[in-house]
Design a protein around this motif. Structure first.
Motif, PDB file in Angstrom:
ATOM      1  N   LYS A  69       8.463   2.298  -3.783  1.00 46.76           N
ATOM      2  CA  LYS A  69       7.753   1.196  -4.425  1.00 46.76           C
ATOM      3  C   LYS A  69       8.736   0.074  -4.756  1.00 46.76           C
ATOM      4  N   ASP A  94       1.307   0.215  -6.244  1.00 45.94           N
ATOM      5  CA  ASP A  94       0.718   1.438  -6.790  1.00 45.94           C
ATOM      6  C   ASP A  94      -0.733   1.211  -7.191  1.00 45.94           C
ATOM      7  N   GLU A  95      -1.333   2.246  -7.767  1.00 45.82           N
ATOM      8  CA  GLU A  95      -2.756   2.218  -8.087  1.00 45.82           C
ATOM      9  C   GLU A  95      -3.104   1.169  -9.139  1.00 45.82           C
ATOM     10  N   ILE A 124      -3.314  -0.202  -0.165  1.00 43.91           N
ATOM     11  CA  ILE A 124      -2.908   0.731  -1.226  1.00 43.91           C
ATOM     12  C   ILE A 124      -3.837   1.941  -1.184  1.00 43.91           C
ATOM     13  N   CYS A 126      -5.353   4.939  -2.283  1.00 41.65           N
ATOM     14  CA  CYS A 126      -5.376   5.719  -3.514  1.00 41.65           C
ATOM     15  C   CYS A 126      -6.826   5.944  -3.910  1.00 41.65           C
TER      16      CYS A 126
END
Length: 356
Positions: A69, A94-95, A124, A126
């Motif tokens: 990340k 990220d989420e 992304i 997720c």
């Protein structure tokens, strides 16, 4: 700090003599240098955020010494500046960033902006992205989605994934990359890649070409795959023409134009390809405007337009991307990429083509 400043200036000024090595300089940045580089880019008031897109793109694709990340301030800056294009900028977010992107969608937003934001969310993979794209495709369609040409869930493919039918995500590519590089024809052996097979194309009757010779023997007709998706069946070490292949009406009407080939296609190539020792991450080839060699097995496909993931003709499941062949690696003035897909369950491979 010095290295970060020098690379930032070189990229802005276009001072890199060999553009194909620029990505390697980003890949070599240390964790501290990546942080410094982001600070320098954000602090540069002489340029608007959208004028720094190429620099941000190279960070997102190639700068991995800070981990999988990038620092969250990188994404926060993009969101504050409403930078949603290129979507690949968000590949390693990220989420929480996915949740923030979702908040940017409204009924008042223009269709182009919604298209860009959905593409960013798709980068992304997720639970949040999956549920948002899926819920807005299977329940009552919201007003903002009515402007779209496809259902929101179809955007997932731009990030290389799709729902697995069990509430989870199936990745449509392999993270393991086997890289290739251009080489002179005389430097390779007869057992290498890019060689004609005995079996022929049932459309134009030219020999099929074995493009990648590995566990998956990926072959196609490099002429006819330019016009429609072709399917092959791997049986042991043999690659056979799949009976599912049926020329489209467009292909039939232009049959003579498409099949008037008087030589085996590899004879036209100025170069060939060979294995490279370079280690690459799966994101390296995710964007067509990043100067990086594109021929490889695994990794993310390079989307010139939209990647056309075929449906397996035997089990009717979405096929996974397994390799791509950049015709520019073997022809001086070549343009376009052949994409290979596989259904491991059925031993079926597919190939299609796109160009700018």
């Amino acid at each position: 700090m010095r290295i970060a400043k020098e690379l930032y200036k070189k990229h802005i000024m276009g001072e890199v003599s060999n553009s194909c090595t620029l990505y390697q300089e980003y890949a070599a940045l240390t964790n501290e240098e990546i942080i410094n580089f982001i600070d320098i880019a954000i602090a540069d008031d002489s340029m608007q955020a959208d004028e720094k897109i190429d620099i941000f793109l190279y960070l997102a694709l190639f700068a991995y010494e800070c981990g999988d990340k990038l620092p969250v301030k990188f994404y926060n800056y993009l969101l504050e500046q409403k930078v949603y294009y290129y979507s690949e900028l968000y590949l390693r977010a990220d989420e929480n960033i996915a949740k923030n992107l979702i908040q940017c969608i409204s009924d008042e937003a223009e269709s182009l902006e919604i298209n860009h934001i959905l593409s960013c969310i798709a980068q992304i993979p997720c639970k949040t992205s999956l549920e948002f794209l899926q819920n807005n495709s299977t329940q009552s369609i919201p007003k903002w989605a009515e402007q779209l040409h496809i259902l929101p869930i179809e955007y997932a493919k731009t990030g290389g994934w799709y729902p697995d039918g069990r509430g989870g995500i199936q990745q449509l590519f392999s993270n393991k990359v086997i890289a290739f590089q251009r080489c002179e024809k005389g430097q390779i052996s007869d057992s290498s890649h890019l060689k004609p097979l005995e079996d022929v194309c049932e459309y134009c009757h030219q020999p099929l070409t074995l493009v990648f010779d590995g566990k998956d023997k990926l072959a196609t007709c490099l002429y006819c795959a330019c016009y429609e998706t072709l399917f092959m069946k791997q049986i042991g070490d043999q690659v056979k023409w799949h009976l599912h292949n049926t020329p489209s009406d467009f292909f039939k009407k232009n049959f003579e134009r498409f099949t008037n080939n008087d030589e085996e296609i590899t004879q036209r190539f100025d170069y060939s390809i060979e294995l490279s020792r370079e280690h690459k991450k799966s994101t390296y080839t995710a964007h067509q405007f990043a100067e990086v060699p594109l021929t490889q097995i695994g990794g993310m496909p390079t989307g010139i337009n939209e990647i056309d993931y075929p449906i397996c003709p035997e089990c009717e499941q979405l096929m996974k991307f397994v390799a791509q062949f950049d015709i520019g690696d073997v022809e001086l003035y070549g343009d376009g990429i052949y994409y290979f897909f596989s259904c491991e369950k059925c031993g079926v491979h597919a190939c299609n083509y796109d160009q700018s």
